[in-house]
Design a protein around this motif. Structure first.
Motif, PDB file in Angstrom:
ATOM      1  N   ASP A  61       1.208  11.976  -0.526  1.00 61.90           N
ATOM      2  CA  ASP A  61       0.536  13.245  -0.257  1.00 61.90           C
ATOM      3  C   ASP A  61       1.311  14.371  -0.933  1.00 61.90           C
ATOM      4  N   ARG A  94       3.776   9.594  -9.406  1.00 63.43           N
ATOM      5  CA  ARG A  94       3.422   8.352  -8.712  1.00 63.43           C
ATOM      6  C   ARG A  94       3.809   7.108  -9.520  1.00 63.43           C
ATOM      7  N   ALA A 121       3.398  -1.218   3.904  1.00 57.60           N
ATOM      8  CA  ALA A 121       2.658   0.041   3.773  1.00 57.60           C
ATOM      9  C   ALA A 121       3.644   1.202   3.896  1.00 57.60           C
ATOM     10  N   ASP A 127       0.858  -1.186   0.000  1.00 55.46           N
ATOM     11  CA  ASP A 127       0.000   0.000   0.000  1.00 55.46           C
ATOM     12  C   ASP A 127       0.893   1.234   0.000  1.00 55.46           C
ATOM     13  N   ASP A 143       4.965  12.163   2.401  1.00 52.68           N
ATOM     14  CA  ASP A 143       4.466  13.515   2.208  1.00 52.68           C
ATOM     15  C   ASP A 143       5.493  14.255   1.338  1.00 52.68           C
ATOM     16  N   ARG A 148       3.827   5.608   3.401  1.00 49.17           N
ATOM     17  CA  ARG A 148       3.166   6.896   3.141  1.00 49.17           C
ATOM     18  C   ARG A 148       4.235   7.988   3.130  1.00 49.17           C
ATOM     19  N   ALA A 182       0.910   5.437  -0.361  1.00 51.82           N
ATOM     20  CA  ALA A 182       0.169   6.695  -0.349  1.00 51.82           C
ATOM     21  C   ALA A 182       1.155   7.839  -0.540  1.00 51.82           C
ATOM     22  N   SER A 241       5.506   4.137   7.876  1.00 48.53           N
ATOM     23  CA  SER A 241       6.187   3.011   7.241  1.00 48.53           C
ATOM     24  C   SER A 241       5.956   1.763   8.090  1.00 48.53           C
TER      25      SER A 241
END
Length: 593
Positions: free
Chosen positions: A110, A119, A177, A106, A181, A179, A108, A163
């Motif tokens: 931002d 991406r 996972a 996963d 920013d 994420r 993500a 993370s």
């Protein structure tokens, strides 16, 4: 997965015998990265340390197995004491089990739309997509890679906000996972130039490939300068550095982002750039000697001035003396503009004696060139006057006012000693009899080289295939009255080996002269023999003719050696010319692009 049993080698008297039973990829780490493996022949070992080594080996083996993706591995380390004077025996066995696979990732991201546009590129570079084996090192490296990719495209404050890696040893599955920013996208800030003394700063400013926030060398604030500036991109820094080094004015150039200024000011939205240069001397006298089997012994006496009239104009002049050629030349080139364009004018006089044709040539030219990152172009107008002597014909004089365009692209891993990539050269030129020329003609020419490295996992690893194609055509009613530089000949080290230099052409009055048609091809394979040396085999074919109907390709083939010297590959070849039925040696340095 197959297991291997390996006894550790001993450089000196061993302290104990060590056997390892593990998957192949774990054997070497167990031998070199565990206490047990490293101390097998250490002089300071004491027998009482062995139980400690055994205990440590269990922990280290588990860690190495997990780092390789074996999270359900079972480790056994046991030692048998010394008996009857024999060494103690240590056995390390790893039942690795199934390897842990990434079953979910996963991701993500931002940030602004510009970050979202990256991406797909980020996911393409991600080293642990679903279905791959989970490796702890790649998990950490992959996270750093994505952050660095964002930072290099202007998202300087990109950071990981979440993370997680969850491993289920029973299912041998890992759920990942991540994420990130991206934060705001920074623009190029002011550029500070250091090291200039001889040359004007406009030479550097013209090479900057971006619109800076506050203007080159300015010290105005970031807030004032942010509008209208290009987004920060690390590749643009590399482009500027390459341009500076290729400009001819500098021995060294370093282009770096001032990240310390970014860290010191949380409100900053631009990245200042620091440019440090080391200037070359304004004037330089040159002397060089060399030898090649094509053109024989040669000497060069030259003089360069890189700041002519204080305007940054570059003068290049010299005298070239060879056994077949004597040349005097001079040219002046303006500094490169921001667009990559420059102007150049020059003159040369040359006496060329080869294959029975003696020519005295004088040429004046002017043109505009353009330097790209891997492509160069030059649009020129040149006036050629040539006097020609042949053994069995009266002297003649030829002239042409030629308009020409040259396009060259070079995409290789090294310009000095390429091992992969390609080069392409295209030329179009022509003259009209009504415009200061003795004959109207149009000339087309193309040359391409390709370097193919052999697959690393094959028996040919380290080898390279080199291909060459060359073709030319002069559209005219006759070759007569066309200056020889516009015609074609073949043969020699960088053409068709096994034949004398420029000996393949059109017979005329006891000499070999240029023709209107050229086509040749070459294929060579190189393979390493010892470090720094390669063996080579090759086949060349082609010729030059006056008409396509007269074209009969000559073949040459042979073998040679290549030395990868600091100034480029030095080649020695022994080639057989099929048309002449003779062997000929060829010596050269570097490739002729």
């Amino acid at each position: 997965m197959a297991a291997a049993i390996v006894a550790a080698p001993c450089a000196r008297a061993a302290n104990y015998e060590l056997s390892i039973e593990a998957p192949d990829e774990l054997v070497e780490p167990l031998r070199t990265r565990t206490l047990m493996g490293r101390w097998i022949d250490e002089a300071g070992f004491e027998a009482g340390q062995l139980p400690l080594f055994v205990e440590r080996a269990r922990e280290e083996a588990v860690a190495l197995a997990r780092a390789a993706g074996y999270f359900s591995a079972r480790v056994v380390v046991e030692a048998a004491p010394a008996t009857d004077g024999a060494l103690p025996r240590v056995r390390m066995a790893i039942d690795a089990g199934a390897r842990t696979t990434v079953n979910r990732f996963d991701f993500a991201l931002d940030g602004a739309p510009a970050a979202q546009a990256m991406r797909d590129a980020l996911l393409e570079r991600w080293p642990l997509p679903e279905g791959t084996f989970f490796l702890s090192a790649q998990w950490e490296q992959g996270k750093r890679l994505l952050v660095e990719m964002l930072q290099q495209r202007g998202f300087v404050r990109a950071r990981i906000v979440a993370s997680r890696a969850e491993v289920d040893p029973e299912l041998t599955a890992a759920s990942l996972a991540l994420r990130i920013d991206a934060g705001p996208r920074f623009a190029f800030g002011p550029t500070v130039i250091r090291g200039l003394g001889r040359y004007d700063r406009s030479i550097v400013e013209a090479l900057v490939p971006w619109n800076a926030a506050a203007g080159v060398g300015s010290g105005r604030g970031a807030e004032e300068s942010a509008s209208g500036a290009d987004p920060y991109d690390f590749d643009a820094l590399l482009t500027l550095q390459a341009r500076l080094l290729g400009s001819g004015y500098f021995n060294a150039a370093h282009v770096l982002p001032d990240l310390a200024a970014v860290e010191a000011d949380p409100a900053r939205t631009t990245v200042p750039v620091l440019v440090e240069v080391s200037e070359r001397a304004t004037r330089r006298a040159m002397f060089g000697i060399g030898y090649g089997t094509d053109e024989g012994l040669r000497g060069l006496f030259g003089f360069e001035h890189r700041n002519l009239l204080g305007r940054g104009w570059q003068l290049e002049s010299g005298v070239l003396l060879q056994s077949v050629r004597q040349r005097v030349f001079a040219s002046v080139r303006t500094p490169q503009e921001a667009s990559g364009h420059y102007w150049q004018v020059g003159a040369r006089a040359e006496r060329f004696d080869v294959q029975g044709e003696l020519t005295d040539k004088q040429t004046l030219f002017a043109g505009q060139g353009k330097h790209g990152e891997d492509t160069e172009t030059f649009l020129s107008l040149q006036y050629q006057i040539e006097t020609r002597e042949l053994p069995l014909a009266a002297d003649d004089r030829r002239r042409a006012l030629t308009l020409g365009y040259a396009w060259n692209r070079r995409r290789v891993d090294s310009r000095l000693d390429p091992r992969s990539g390609y080069t392409i050269s295209l030329q179009v030129s022509g003259a009209a009899r009504a415009l200061a020329s003795d004959r109207s003609f149009a000339r087309l020419y193309a040359r391409g080289m390709r370097f193919w490295p052999m697959p690393k996992d094959s028996a040919l690893a380290g080898g390279m295939l080199v291909g060459l194609l060359e073709a030319g055509l002069v559209a005219a009613r006759s070759r007569q009255d066309i200056p020889s530089e516009n015609l074609f000949r073949a043969g020699g080290t960088h053409s068709i080996r096994g034949y004398r230099y420029l000996s393949l052409g059109v017979p005329e009055a006891g000499a070999i002269v240029g023709g209107r048609v050229l086509a040749l091809a070459s294929l060579e394979y190189q393979h390493p023999v010892v470090p720094g040396w390669l063996g080579a085999v090759f086949v060349d074919a082609g010729t030059a003719a006056d008409r396509r109907a007269d074209y009969r390709a000559a073949r040459g083939y042979g073998a040679g050696v290549r030395w990868r010297s600091p100034i480029g590959p030095v080649s020695f070849d022994l080639a057989y010319g099929d048309a002449t039925r003779r062997w000929r040696a060829h010596l050269s340095v570097g490739y002729a692009f």
